[in-house]
Design an enzyme around this catalytic site. Structure first.
Site, PDB file in Angstrom:
ATOM      1  CG  HIS A 224      31.872 -18.587 -44.146  1.00 23.39           C
ATOM      2  ND1 HIS A 224      33.114 -18.544 -43.712  1.00 23.39           N
ATOM      3  CD2 HIS A 224      32.250 -17.467 -45.577  1.00 23.39           C
ATOM      4  CE1 HIS A 224      34.051 -17.788 -44.957  1.00 23.39           C
ATOM      5  NE2 HIS A 224      33.352 -17.364 -45.851  1.00 23.39           N
TER       6      HIS A 224
ATOM      7  CG  ASP B 143      30.546 -22.064 -34.311  1.00 23.63           C
ATOM      8  OD1 ASP B 143      30.301 -20.924 -35.817  1.00 23.63           O
ATOM      9  OD2 ASP B 143      31.129 -21.475 -33.351  1.00 23.63           O
TER      10      ASP B 143
HETATM   11  P1  ADP Z   1      31.779 -16.622 -35.619  1.00 22.67           P
HETATM   12  O1  ADP Z   1      31.449 -16.160 -36.164  1.00 22.67           O
HETATM   13  O2  ADP Z   1      29.869 -16.444 -35.426  1.00 22.67           O
HETATM   14  O3  ADP Z   1      31.102 -14.864 -34.698  1.00 22.67           O
HETATM   15  P2  ADP Z   1      33.818 -17.808 -34.425  1.00 22.67           P
HETATM   16  O4  ADP Z   1      34.193 -18.313 -33.700  1.00 22.67           O
HETATM   17  O5  ADP Z   1      34.063 -18.629 -36.091  1.00 22.67           O
HETATM   18  O6  ADP Z   1      32.592 -16.938 -34.723  1.00 22.67           O
HETATM   19  O7  ADP Z   1      34.959 -15.962 -35.412  1.00 22.67           O
HETATM   20  C1  ADP Z   1      34.554 -15.239 -34.767  1.00 22.67           C
HETATM   21  C2  ADP Z   1      35.694 -14.179 -34.346  1.00 22.67           C
HETATM   22  O8  ADP Z   1      35.019 -12.613 -33.609  1.00 22.67           O
HETATM   23  C3  ADP Z   1      36.997 -14.273 -33.463  1.00 22.67           C
HETATM   24  O9  ADP Z   1      37.919 -14.231 -34.380  1.00 22.67           O
HETATM   25  C4  ADP Z   1      37.081 -13.793 -32.605  1.00 22.67           C
HETATM   26  O10 ADP Z   1      38.247 -13.628 -32.147  1.00 22.67           O
HETATM   27  C5  ADP Z   1      36.631 -12.061 -33.110  1.00 22.67           C
HETATM   28  N1  ADP Z   1      35.786 -12.393 -31.656  1.00 22.67           N
HETATM   29  C6  ADP Z   1      34.397 -12.490 -30.513  1.00 22.67           C
HETATM   30  N2  ADP Z   1      34.307 -12.329 -29.694  1.00 22.67           N
HETATM   31  C7  ADP Z   1      34.660 -11.278 -29.867  1.00 22.67           C
HETATM   32  C8  ADP Z   1      35.017 -10.361 -28.627  1.00 22.67           C
HETATM   33  N3  ADP Z   1      33.627  -9.882 -28.046  1.00 22.67           N
HETATM   34  N4  ADP Z   1      35.443  -9.283 -29.248  1.00 22.67           N
HETATM   35  C9  ADP Z   1      36.542  -9.375 -30.051  1.00 22.67           C
HETATM   36  N5  ADP Z   1      36.962 -10.005 -31.402  1.00 22.67           N
HETATM   37  C10 ADP Z   1      35.856 -11.067 -30.688  1.00 22.67           C
END
Ligand code: ADP
Length: 486
Positions: free
Chosen positions: A183, A391
């Site tokens: 991922h 990312d």
């Molecule tokens: P990563 O896997 O590196 O965290 P992604 O953008 O691919 O990054 O996925 C992040 C996921 O987590 C998304 O679905 C997002 O909505 C959720 N998310 C990110 N930050 C928050 C937060 N502060 N509170 C709740 N959900 C979050």
């Protein structure tokens, strides 16, 4: 929906659902066994923010097994999985020994692999006992999975915590087809070589039949490493022979359940949270960032760019608010604590310089926010600011697009170093290291006329609705099912 937990681990709960559909539609029914580092317990699933609750709510169709860590630490790592069945899906979970957890998870996975695979060699901390524990946990996972396996089962392993598990399964005599999906990004040989066991890891990944990546560049990097470290010769179909097996490297970008997320955002418009947000903003424009608090997300650079907007384009002062939601993650690791202190300082600097007695430009919060509240905030946001330094994909970018009101959509500003930038080319694509460029894109997004916003959004939405989570599963499983023709 999403596949990523708030600690950045993959949460393939939703994949189970899509896989079940894929399997159910197939003529030859093969069970798919999903293996991921982290599995939420059923009780936790309801309480945790982010994709977790949604993912589990999505798991409705029986048939598949989801195998992984329970999230619990114990005196010893379990030798047998704890099995439960919910909504027809079998969950098989292991506890990890406390001493292994520190080394496997905080040590090698998040202290060495995570920075390296996000191109941050300066943050990489390698030590042999951490790597030994990583190998041990991967071996324990493999041993505990074996009793569940039947001939013909497809095994699908997820993400960087389990890079060596396929090799352990082969050691144990497992001949089933094994797929692995990464991922996070993959790095070219010049960077992977920084890791002492680089060749061993490449060999372990190549115990799979199918290795999947988010982007063409990630696959290219993998194949270049295979050439350099395993001395193999990939063919035109991105397959190579290694230890009497054909390894096929595929690109299957991860997506979201766009239709469901759009509905969530539309409904969220009418919630108390959305109303409070609306009232607090008045008629000011709204810029939103949603991330885990992680150094790969480019948050200090993003704050700097927002400050640059206010200094270079003073017409936006008092007319814009930036909310950064940055949920704390991996706080046991030093580099994350340092990042947090840096953001506190930068947020203070910007607000100290630009605030007025009735306007604070930057709001910054570090606790998780409920998923439907986030969806509502996305919908209200004039700009979705997604500027990671690196990312794998970035699902926030896709969620932001899916959440928009098609009649009056906001503008996505997206880092060219997110995997999503390969697909979402109608976003304003920026270099997150260039504060002036990001400030310019913010200005452009804030004044962009409605017809241009709609045109860009229409194109973006069509893509987000096409490359969904289900599409990702179908693509990957079809590769896993079909032996490569070399
Ligand atoms: P990563 O896997 O590196 O965290 P992604 O953008 O691919 O990054 O996925 C992040 C996921 O987590 C998304 O679905 C997002 O909505 C959720 N998310 C990110 N930050 C928050 C937060 N502060 N509170 C709740 N959900 C979050």
């Amino acid at each position: 929906m999403n596949q990523i937990m708030i600690d950045g681990s993959v949460n393939p709960g939703v994949l189970v659902k899509h896989l079940s559909k894929v399997t159910a539609n197939a003529e030859t029914v093969a069970r798919t066994i999903i293996v991921s580092n982290r599995i939420p317990s059923p009780t936790e699933a309801g309480a945790t923010a982010g994709g977790l609750a949604v993912a589990l709510a999505d798991v409705a169709v029986p048939g598949s097994i989801w195998f992984g860590w329970s999230g619990q630490r114990a005196e010893e790592t379990s030798t047998q999985a704890n099995v439960s069945s919910i909504g027809g899906v079998t969950y098989a979970t292991l506890n990890i020994a406390e001493r292994d957890y520190q080394k496997f998870y905080n040590g090698f996975s998040n202290g060495a692999l995570w920075p390296l695979l996000h191109f941050r060699t300066g943050l990489l901390r390698f030590n042999q006992p951490d790597y030994d524990a990583y190998r041990r946990v991967n071996r324990d996972f493999a041993r505990a999975l074996v009793p569940f396996l039947k001939p013909g089962d497809l095994i699908w392993i997820h993400d960087y915590q389990l890079l060596t598990m396929a090799a352990e399964l082969r050691e144990l005599g497992i001949t089933n087809r094994i797929g692995f999906f990464l991922h996070v990004p993959f790095v070219p040989p010049a960077l992977l070589n920084v890791l002492p066991p680089a060749a061993e890891i490449m060999a372990a990944m190549s115990a799979c039949d199918v290795v999947g990546f988010q982007t063409v560049a990630d696959r290219r990097a993998f194949l270049d490493n295979a050439i350099a470290l395993l001395h193999v010769r990939p063919d035109h179909y991105n397959c190579f022979q290694f230890l009497n097996r054909t390894v096929s490297a595929v690109v299957t970008p991860v997506g979201i359940n766009a239709a469901k997320f759009s509905q969530l955002a539309e409904r969220a418009e009418h919630t108390v949270d959305a109303r409070r947000m609306h009232e607090s903003l008045g008629d000011r424009k709204f810029v939103l960032g949603v991330d885990r608090l992680d150094y790969s997300k480019g948050l200090p650079q993003r704050f700097e760019a927002f400050g640059r907007l206010l200094s270079s384009f003073p017409e936006h002062r008092r007319h814009v608010n930036f909310l950064q939601i940055a949920a704390r993650s991996r706080q046991e690791i030093g580099s994350y604590q340092t990042l947090r202190r840096e953001l506190d300082r930068r947020a203070g600097d910007i607000n100290g310089e630009f605030s007025d007695f009735d306007w604070v430009p930057l709001r910054y919060m570090t606790h998780p926010v409920k998923r439907n509240a986030i969806a509502g905030f996305y919908r209200r946001a004039n700009i979705g600011l997604v500027t990671p330094l690196r990312d794998g994909m970035n699902l926030v970018a896709k969620e932001y697009v899916a959440a928009q009101n098609e009649a009056d959509p906001g503008v996505l500003i997206l880092s060219r170093f997110a995997g999503a930038a390969d697909e979402l080319t109608e976003a304003l694509i920026v270099n997150p290291f260039n504060a002036d460029e990001v400030a310019g894109a913010l200005h452009r997004g804030l004044v962009m006329p409605l017809p241009e916003r709609r045109e860009r959004h229409r194109a973006l939405l069509a893509k987000v609705r096409t490359t969904t989570a289900q599409h990702f599963c179908e693509q990957f499983v079809s590769h896993l099912r079909a032996p490569a023709s070399i």
